[in-house]
Design a protein around this motif. Structure first.
Motif, PDB file in Angstrom:
ATOM      1  N   HIS A   1     112.659  62.368  40.780  1.00 25.08           N
ATOM      2  CA  HIS A   1     112.289  62.069  39.400  1.00 25.08           C
ATOM      3  C   HIS A   1     112.308  60.564  39.181  1.00 25.08           C
ATOM      4  O   HIS A   1     112.943  59.832  39.930  1.00 25.08           O
ATOM      5  N   GLN A   2     111.644  60.157  38.127  1.00 18.16           N
ATOM      6  CA  GLN A   2     111.643  58.738  37.774  1.00 18.16           C
ATOM      7  C   GLN A   2     113.067  58.259  37.472  1.00 18.16           C
ATOM      8  O   GLN A   2     113.842  58.978  36.839  1.00 18.16           O
ATOM      9  N   HIS A   3     113.388  57.034  37.914  1.00 16.04           N
ATOM     10  CA  HIS A   3     114.718  56.484  37.610  1.00 16.04           C
ATOM     11  C   HIS A   3     114.802  56.081  36.131  1.00 16.04           C
ATOM     12  O   HIS A   3     113.793  55.934  35.457  1.00 16.04           O
TER      13      HIS A   3
ATOM     14  N   ARG B   1     110.071  68.619  35.299  1.00 15.04           N
ATOM     15  CA  ARG B   1     109.426  68.034  36.482  1.00 15.04           C
ATOM     16  C   ARG B   1     109.613  66.531  36.539  1.00 15.04           C
ATOM     17  O   ARG B   1     109.512  65.923  37.599  1.00 15.04           O
ATOM     18  N   ASN B   2     109.846  65.938  35.385  1.00 17.06           N
ATOM     19  CA  ASN B   2     110.090  64.503  35.361  1.00 17.06           C
ATOM     20  C   ASN B   2     110.665  64.120  34.006  1.00 17.06           C
ATOM     21  O   ASN B   2     110.753  64.969  33.102  1.00 17.06           O
ATOM     22  N   HIS B   3     111.082  62.868  33.881  1.00 16.29           N
ATOM     23  CA  HIS B   3     111.585  62.383  32.602  1.00 16.29           C
ATOM     24  C   HIS B   3     111.471  60.880  32.588  1.00 16.29           C
ATOM     25  O   HIS B   3     111.310  60.242  33.629  1.00 16.29           O
ATOM     26  N   SER B   4     111.537  60.336  31.403  1.00 17.82           N
ATOM     27  CA  SER B   4     111.430  58.899  31.228  1.00 17.82           C
ATOM     28  C   SER B   4     112.527  58.515  30.254  1.00 17.82           C
ATOM     29  O   SER B   4     112.451  58.829  29.071  1.00 17.82           O
ATOM     30  N   LEU B   5     113.574  57.871  30.768  1.00 20.69           N
ATOM     31  CA  LEU B   5     114.754  57.610  29.943  1.00 20.69           C
ATOM     32  C   LEU B   5     115.014  56.113  29.838  1.00 20.69           C
ATOM     33  O   LEU B   5     115.146  55.418  30.839  1.00 20.69           O
ATOM     34  N   LYS B   6     115.056  55.647  28.590  1.00 23.44           N
ATOM     35  CA  LYS B   6     115.377  54.240  28.330  1.00 23.44           C
ATOM     36  C   LYS B   6     116.666  54.198  27.515  1.00 23.44           C
ATOM     37  O   LYS B   6     116.761  54.837  26.471  1.00 23.44           O
ATOM     38  N   LEU B   7     117.649  53.458  28.012  1.00 27.47           N
ATOM     39  CA  LEU B   7     118.916  53.322  27.294  1.00 27.47           C
ATOM     40  C   LEU B   7     119.017  51.885  26.780  1.00 27.47           C
ATOM     41  O   LEU B   7     118.863  50.933  27.554  1.00 27.47           O
TER      42      LEU B   7
ATOM     43  N   LEU C   1     121.486  61.912  37.502  1.00 26.71           N
ATOM     44  CA  LEU C   1     122.574  62.307  36.591  1.00 26.71           C
ATOM     45  C   LEU C   1     122.167  63.334  35.535  1.00 26.71           C
ATOM     46  O   LEU C   1     122.945  63.657  34.647  1.00 26.71           O
ATOM     47  N   LEU C   2     120.932  63.813  35.568  1.00 20.92           N
ATOM     48  CA  LEU C   2     120.476  64.778  34.565  1.00 20.92           C
ATOM     49  C   LEU C   2     120.393  66.194  35.119  1.00 20.92           C
ATOM     50  O   LEU C   2     119.846  67.075  34.462  1.00 20.92           O
ATOM     51  N   GLU C   3     120.919  66.398  36.310  1.00 19.23           N
ATOM     52  CA  GLU C   3     120.797  67.703  36.960  1.00 19.23           C
ATOM     53  C   GLU C   3     121.310  68.834  36.078  1.00 19.23           C
ATOM     54  O   GLU C   3     120.695  69.891  36.004  1.00 19.23           O
TER      55      GLU C   3
END
Ligand SMILES: [Zn+2]
Ligand SMILES: [Zn+2]
Ligand SMILES: [Zn+2]
Length: 147
Positions: A93-95, A130-136, A113-115
């Motif tokens: 997955h995308q970091h 299938r994927n995600h896009s996470l901005k913190l 870490l999202l398992e």
């Protein structure tokens, strides 16, 4: 490049595209600068020495295609530029991205870490992530210590 030419060319063919020299050159720039987040303009500039025949519009269209083929991830930092980064086929997955609100520093987080969340979505929502896009958003170490 992390993917060999033969695999790459069949990935293109399977999706109805041809791996042209120009497309390969654009992908190479992105793959060689794996740790960076590049704008279309950055990629165009980097190509310009070796491949002056590749215009900005071609770079733009090629990146759209590479993103569609999941060879490239995009990130929007809401500063007027979309930035692109090589999507390592080894990474499932995308970091994630850490964005400092004070200095604008951008850091990659390689661990997913999202398992557990992904597992729960399957169980509770019957939804396969299938994927995600996470901005913190927050403060980097430097800015935390200087505030
Ligand atoms: Zn994930
Ligand atoms: Zn900072
Ligand atoms: Zn990144």
């Amino acid at each position: 490049l992390m993917i060999d030419y033969k695999n790459l060319s069949s990935l293109f063919m399977d999706n109805g595209y041809k791996l042209t020299n120009q497309r390969h050159a654009v992908l190479n720039v992105i793959a060689e600068n794996k740790s960076l987040h590049l704008s279309v303009e950055d990629i165009f500039q980097a190509l310009n020495n070796k491949n002056p025949e590749i215009g900005l519009a071609t770079v733009y269209r090629t990146i759209q295609l590479l993103e569609k083929l999941r060879l490239v991830n995009s990130i929007n930092l809401d500063d007027g530029f979309i930035r692109y980064q090589f999507a390592d086929p080894e990474e499932r997955h995308q970091h994630h991205h850490l964005i400092c609100e004070k200095c604008g520093n951008l850091a990659d987080v390689q661990e997913d870490l999202l398992e557990e969340l992904e597992r729960q979505m399957m169980i509770k929502m019957k939804f396969k992530v299938r994927n995600h896009s996470l901005k913190l958003y927050g403060l980097c170490e430097k800015c935390m210590n200087n505030s």
